[in-house]
Design an enzyme around this catalytic site. Sequence first.
Site, PDB file in Angstrom:
ATOM      1  N   GLY A 110       0.821  -1.216   0.000  1.00  0.00           N
ATOM      2  CA  GLY A 110       0.000   0.000   0.000  1.00  0.00           C
ATOM      3  C   GLY A 110       0.848   1.256   0.000  1.00  0.00           C
ATOM      4  N   ASP A 111       1.934   1.261   0.766  1.00  0.00           N
ATOM      5  CA  ASP A 111       2.856   2.400   0.781  1.00  0.00           C
ATOM      6  C   ASP A 111       3.466   2.610  -0.606  1.00  0.00           C
ATOM      7  OD1 ASP A 111       2.439   2.539   3.575  1.00  0.00           O
ATOM      8  OD2 ASP A 111       4.032   1.071   3.913  1.00  0.00           O
TER       9      ASP A 111
END
Length: 345
Positions: free
Chosen positions: A252-253
């Site tokens: 996600g980052d």
Amino acid sequence: MIYTMTLNPALDYVMHPLTLDMGYTNRSSSEELYCGGNGINISTLLNELDVVNVAMGIVAGFTGEYLINELQDAGIASNFVKLDRGYTRINVKLNGIVMTMVNGMGPKIPQKKVDELLDRMEVLQSGDTLVLTGSIPNSLPEDMYNQIMARLAGRGIQFVVDAPGQLLMESIKAHPFLIKPNNHEVGRIFKADPMPETPEDCLPYAKKLQEGGARNVIVSCGGNGSLLLDEYGTEHMVPTARVRLVNATGAGDSMVAGFLAKVTRGMDYENALIYASACGTATAASKGIAKRSTIDRVVTALYKKMGREMPASIADDIKNEKARAEAQALAAEGNDGEKQSPEVE
């Protein structure tokens, strides 16, 4: 300039145990050590994409010094507040048949160090982007993100927030440029039943988040793809490339980093989302945060899967990066040859 904020960074110590039996001695087949924390993950991938950024946050002890040194060795600029006591936490991740994690608590942070961090943020200027991501340590105020955004409000700074639950809901009141929950986080926020699984399922909730104040909303849905509801009300949905899942930590980052890398360089939202999806997928297929070569392969595969023509800017970047890597490989071979056969002219 892009700044990332990690209030509770960590060293992620990944072990690969041969067995995992409680009450007995277990042995690992191999280990890896990574600099962890959502903001640091984003800085790491931005750096891999040659996007200059500064990692900010709070560190402590010899583990904090190690983290700063590792970032420096990787070429990532940092501006961390150092505590007088305690240690930056160590998260132990046991990657066996299933992933089992034991996350550290982190040090206690006194108010004077919070004030020092806020003072350091005065360096941000109009046009800069500040990424606020991850949970807030127990020793800090629950509204820490809001305090930061309030202090910097009215200066033309773009905020990006990727935070869980109520923290995210409070943050959207400051009208951040971008938020990026995943489908399960969205489901928990709105008590959805059944849990949304696809981009189509998440669209009604993305609209609610936008109505609450967020300008752009990305919702990642794992292998089902991702959704972007942009500030103009346009819906964008993209699939994921097919890869073998290695470790989803940081995926996600990586999406956030990939999206910012392209949007801050003027790319349209649709193609920025495709690139972001490729970055997230590339990290999911890697032991740590994805390397450039993996990202380039995945983004090429994703455009092919979608039947879309790759933008010239991305295609040129991939071509130039490939040429650079080949030149480095040839130079390395040449150096090895000199060492092995110094008598050859």
